[in-house]
Scaffold this active site. Structure first.
Site, PDB file in Angstrom:
ATOM      1  N   HIS A   1       0.844  -1.191   0.000  1.00 16.05           N
ATOM      2  CA  HIS A   1       0.000   0.000   0.000  1.00 16.05           C
ATOM      3  C   HIS A   1       0.882   1.246   0.000  1.00 16.05           C
ATOM      4  CE1 HIS A   1      -2.449  -3.272   1.629  1.00 16.05           C
ATOM      5  NE2 HIS A   1      -3.501  -2.608   1.171  1.00 16.05           N
TER       6      HIS A   1
ATOM      7  N   GLU B   1     -17.294  -4.507  25.066  1.00 13.70           N
ATOM      8  CA  GLU B   1     -16.490  -5.733  25.035  1.00 13.70           C
ATOM      9  C   GLU B   1     -15.376  -5.675  23.996  1.00 13.70           C
ATOM     10  OE1 GLU B   1     -20.609  -6.860  26.511  1.00 13.70           O
ATOM     11  OE2 GLU B   1     -19.800  -5.711  24.827  1.00 13.70           O
TER      12      GLU B   1
ATOM     13  N   HIS C   1      -4.488   4.165  -2.826  1.00 15.42           N
ATOM     14  CA  HIS C   1      -4.469   3.378  -1.591  1.00 15.42           C
ATOM     15  C   HIS C   1      -3.511   2.192  -1.677  1.00 15.42           C
ATOM     16  CE1 HIS C   1      -6.096   1.439   2.041  1.00 15.42           C
ATOM     17  NE2 HIS C   1      -6.068   0.314   1.353  1.00 15.42           N
TER      18      HIS C   1
ATOM     19  N   HIS D   1     -28.728 -15.945  25.686  1.00 13.61           N
ATOM     20  CA  HIS D   1     -27.640 -15.871  26.659  1.00 13.61           C
ATOM     21  C   HIS D   1     -27.032 -17.234  26.975  1.00 13.61           C
ATOM     22  CE1 HIS D   1     -28.987 -11.807  27.034  1.00 13.61           C
ATOM     23  NE2 HIS D   1     -28.171 -11.539  28.045  1.00 13.61           N
TER      24      HIS D   1
END
Length: 782
Positions: free
Chosen positions: A140, A532, A379, A594
């Site tokens: 890149h 999280e 890019h 859950h």
């Protein structure tokens, strides 16, 4: 008639240049163009008219006094540098020839000699990047070319480091969050004098080179000095930087004294639009602001480009205001103006105002290759075919991987300057150590990750009450606190679930920058909020920093939210620990949303991640000791919500040491071996009960950690699971697939290959076949 590219650039200049006093482009150019003066004057007129209109309208509503109060209030232009009245600010903006800083001393200016040297170095770094990507025909180009001036300032002027001691604990850290632009950091490490020879740059992206496709933290595969974190998955690096900043705050609060400062470094990260679009970056940024991590400086390579399209195709938010709303200082900088970049960085370093810093560096992606510069084609490697002509335009000779003697000399002098800083620090450290021997020993043990033997750790942890049945999350809480007494560098954290995960270090205090909330940077318990993903990446940052053994907790079903940083931790061989509780259908009433089913097996698919699912309190002790013993990778602790019996018929030492080995014989047959029952976690007690009613030819094997067991010698594995016995049943309340490597085609697995349902946990277990009777029936049917 502007070209589409020019029109786009003009729109961006309006967005970031004149719309808001707080987001002006910083510039310290000696001469101001008349067009800039006109733009500033127009801005002043527009602002004045707006204020007047608001004042008249409010006056009509009887609010003239409050309006005048607001108008006379200070308006920030460069929020990291203090405040000025708005009218005076406009005058300064139009006339000053230096960076505005009303409440602070001017930053160290770049001399004319330095400016010439840094400009030359930036162009030579561009040449190195072109040559590396061209040689590999892969890579890149966009970022290494577009951010060259940023790199020149960082390594040539702003950062404190010692290339001869790349692990010096008080070095500034630099994280290339946009890891795809790896030739950027490889080039600058070479120029700055790190042990990364030019021949390694020539081997970019080649097998066994020190320059892999994306930066990799030193590990068993790559040992490139100066790489502070493994990056490439976007958003991870900038989030790691938050963890490093938190680790620095903790280290400074723990080890600095009134007389000696031995930790005071800064954390720098270079990120692009891709990094900031990732949700994890937003989570981590919110945490950084809330915990007042003002030692963090993020340089945002704002080039208006993403891979597929120009950035305007997918984003339109005001990034500056977004970060300010979270509590960051955020300013816009001309990323190609060496003096402006230097000024902004120096102010960011000096301003300990409780706010992390975002420097939005406006750059042209692929700058130096005119055919693709400023477009999404820049890019990757689209500009490779133009590199020869582009190198010539930059004044570079035909010789590839060229670095001029002048640039080498410049960085030699820079290294000498930094060596003096390093030597002064060493003297301070020696004096500090002589006066704080116990604290110094703690720090040196943390740096070395000094770890007692497994036997020594077990000796310091008492046996558990054999008559107490409890959830392994409760057993884990006790074990964690025992471990925390042995290791002062152990920290724990949770994504808003300390009360459920039971992973709080008693007496450890709470980490953070808000004393009014009872927080301090010495706190060993980190409150991550419901973040999280960021928790996983921040934990990695703590590990990269190198002074803490980090653990973090949430419900197992939410482990998927943090899977990317878990994978990176395994790849980077980071010794972090995950405490994932509520591990199965035993969660019960909360239902299938859950109740983990596939999570444990899917985690076992990640190479170099140890997944430990202990069966009772003593196996849990073994699991926690195992996490401390392990130095070359992460460990997942999978713990129950529901109570499990203490398997007291198995000796304490057998359970503890057996867990360290990953698998062991929990109940040995008393006659000829006919059947082997294999189980983990809460299902081990079911297997033990089943064996009692199946005769003398049944063996029970506890398998708390497949990965550890698989690393044992062939002799040990044969001893535990003799190949001659093919009548085998595995029992685990989760997906069944991975167990077939132990039971084979002749065996059976009692598992869960469907979602659960909402009911009390014991009923869910019974309905899905986790009973002694079903285990016996399944074994007899073989």
């Amino acid at each position: 008639n502007l070209s589409p590219k020019r029109a786009h650039a003009t729109r961006q200049a309006m967005q970031y240049g004149t719309r808001d006093l707080e987001t002006q482009l910083l510039s310290v150019k000696k001469e101001k163009s008349s067009s800039l003066l006109k733009a500033l004057m127009a801005s002043a007129v527009v602002l004045s008219c707006t204020v007047a209109f608001v004042a008249i309208r409010n006056s009509q509503a009887g609010e003239l006094q409050s309006t005048m109060t607001r108008v006379s209030a200070p308006v920030q232009r460069f929020s990291m540098a203090g405040v000025r009245p708005a009218r005076k600010e406009m005058k300064v903006a139009a006339t000053t020839k230096r960076h505005v800083a009303s409440t602070m001393a001017p930053p160290a200016a770049i001399t004319e000699t330095e400016l010439a040297a840094l400009t030359k170095a930036a162009n030579e770094e561009r040449g190195l990047a072109m040559d590396g990507v061209t040689a590999a025909n892969s890579g890149h180009l966009g970022l290494p070319l577009g951010a060259a001036e940023i790199g020149a300032v960082l390594w040539g002027k702003s950062m404190t480091y010692n290339p001869k001691d790349p692990k010096w604990i008080n070095r500034d850290r630099f994280i290339l969050s946009a890891g795809h632009g790896s030739m950027f950091i490889y080039s600058w490490l070479n120029l700055a004098g790190y042990d990364l020879p030019i021949d390694e740059l020539k081997q970019f992206r080649q097998h066994h080179s020190m320059t892999p496709g994306h930066p990799e933290f030193p590990n068993s595969e790559h040992t490139t000095p100066g790489i502070e974190s493994t990056t490439g998955p976007l958003g991870q690096g900038v989030s790691n930087a938050v963890g490093m900043a938190a680790a620095e705050k903790m280290a400074a609060a723990t080890y600095n004294t009134d007389k000696h400062t031995i930790i005071d470094n800064h954390i720098f990260a270079l990120a692009g639009d891709g990094c900031l679009q990732e949700g994890v970056a937003f989570e981590a940024a919110a945490f950084a602001a809330h915990e007042k991590l003002d030692n963090l400086i993020v340089l945002y390579d704002a080039n208006d480009v993403t891979l597929d399209k120009m950035a305007e195709f997918t984003q339109s938010e005001d990034v500056i205001q977004r970060y300010k709303a979270m509590g960051w200082d955020a300013v816009v900088v001309d990323g190609h103006d060496l003096e402006a970049v230097n000024a902004a960085i120096e102010h960011a370093k000096a301003d300990n105002n409780g706010k992390p810093k975002l420097l939005m560096c406006r750059t042209v992606i692929g700058k130096g290759i005119d055919e693709v510069a400023g477009t999404n084609a820049a890019h990757g490697e689209a500009g490779v075919k133009f590199t020869d002509e582009s190198r010539a335009k930059l004044g570079l000779p035909d010789e590839k991987f060229y670095v001029s003697p002048e640039t080498r000399e410049f960085f030699t002098k820079r290294t000498d300057e930094l060596k003096k800083v390093y030597d002064d620090w060493q003297a301070t450290y020696a004096e500090w150590k002589s006066e704080n021997s116990a604290l110094a020993q703690q720090l040196e043990d943390a740096v070395a990750r000094k770890t007692p033997t497994v036997e020594e750790m077990f000796a310091q942890i008492p046996a558990r009450d054999p008559e107490v049945a409890e959830a392994t999350r409760i057993s884990g809480s006790t074990a964690l606190n025992d471990i925390a007494k042995i290791f002062p560098d152990v920290i724990s954290g949770s994504a808003d679930l300390h009360g459920s995960n039971k992973n709080y270090i008693s007496g450890g205090g709470d980490f953070g920058g808000e004393p009014a909330l009872g927080k301090a940077y010495t706190g060993r318990n980190v409150y991550y909020g419901i973040r999280e993903h960021a928790m996983g990446a921040i934990m990695n940052g703590f590990a990269y920093y190198g002074l803490n053994r980090a653990s973090g907790a949430t419900f197992l079903v939410f482990a998927d939210y943090m899977r990317s940083p878990v994978r990176v931790a395994a790849l980077a061989e980071l010794p972090v620990s995950y405490i994932w509780t509520h591990d199965s259908i035993g969660v019960g009433e909360d239902g299938p949303t859950h109740q983990p089913i596939e999570q444990v097996s899917s985690l076992r698919l990640i190479p170099n991640l140890d997944v430990m699912r202990p069966a009772d309190p003593e196996e849990t002790v073994g699991a926690y000791v195992g996490t401390m013993e392990r130095q070359n990778g992460p460990t997942a602790l999978i713990l129950t919500r529901q109570n499990v019996p203490n398997l007291k018929e198995i000796p304490v030492e057998t359970r503890r040491m057996g867990t360290i080995k990953g698998g062991y014989v929990a109940k040995k047959e008393t006659g000829d071996l006919k059947t082997i029952l294999i189980a983990s976690g809460s299902e081990l007690s079911i297997a033990m009960d089943a064996a009692k009613s199946m005769g003398d030819g049944v063996r029970v094997v506890s398998m708390p950690c497949m990965e550890r067991f698989d690393r044992q010698s062939a002799e040990y594995k044969e001893e535990v699971l003799p190949t001659g016995c093919r009548q085998r049943v595995a029992i685990e309340a989760g997906a069944s697939g991975m167990w077939y490597k132990y039971v084979g085609l002749d065996g059976k697995v009692i598992g869960v290959d469907r979602f659960g349902f909402s009911a009390p946990g014991d009923i869910v277990f019974k309905e899905l076949g986790f009973t002694t009777e079903n285990v016996v029936a399944t074994a007899k049917a073989l």
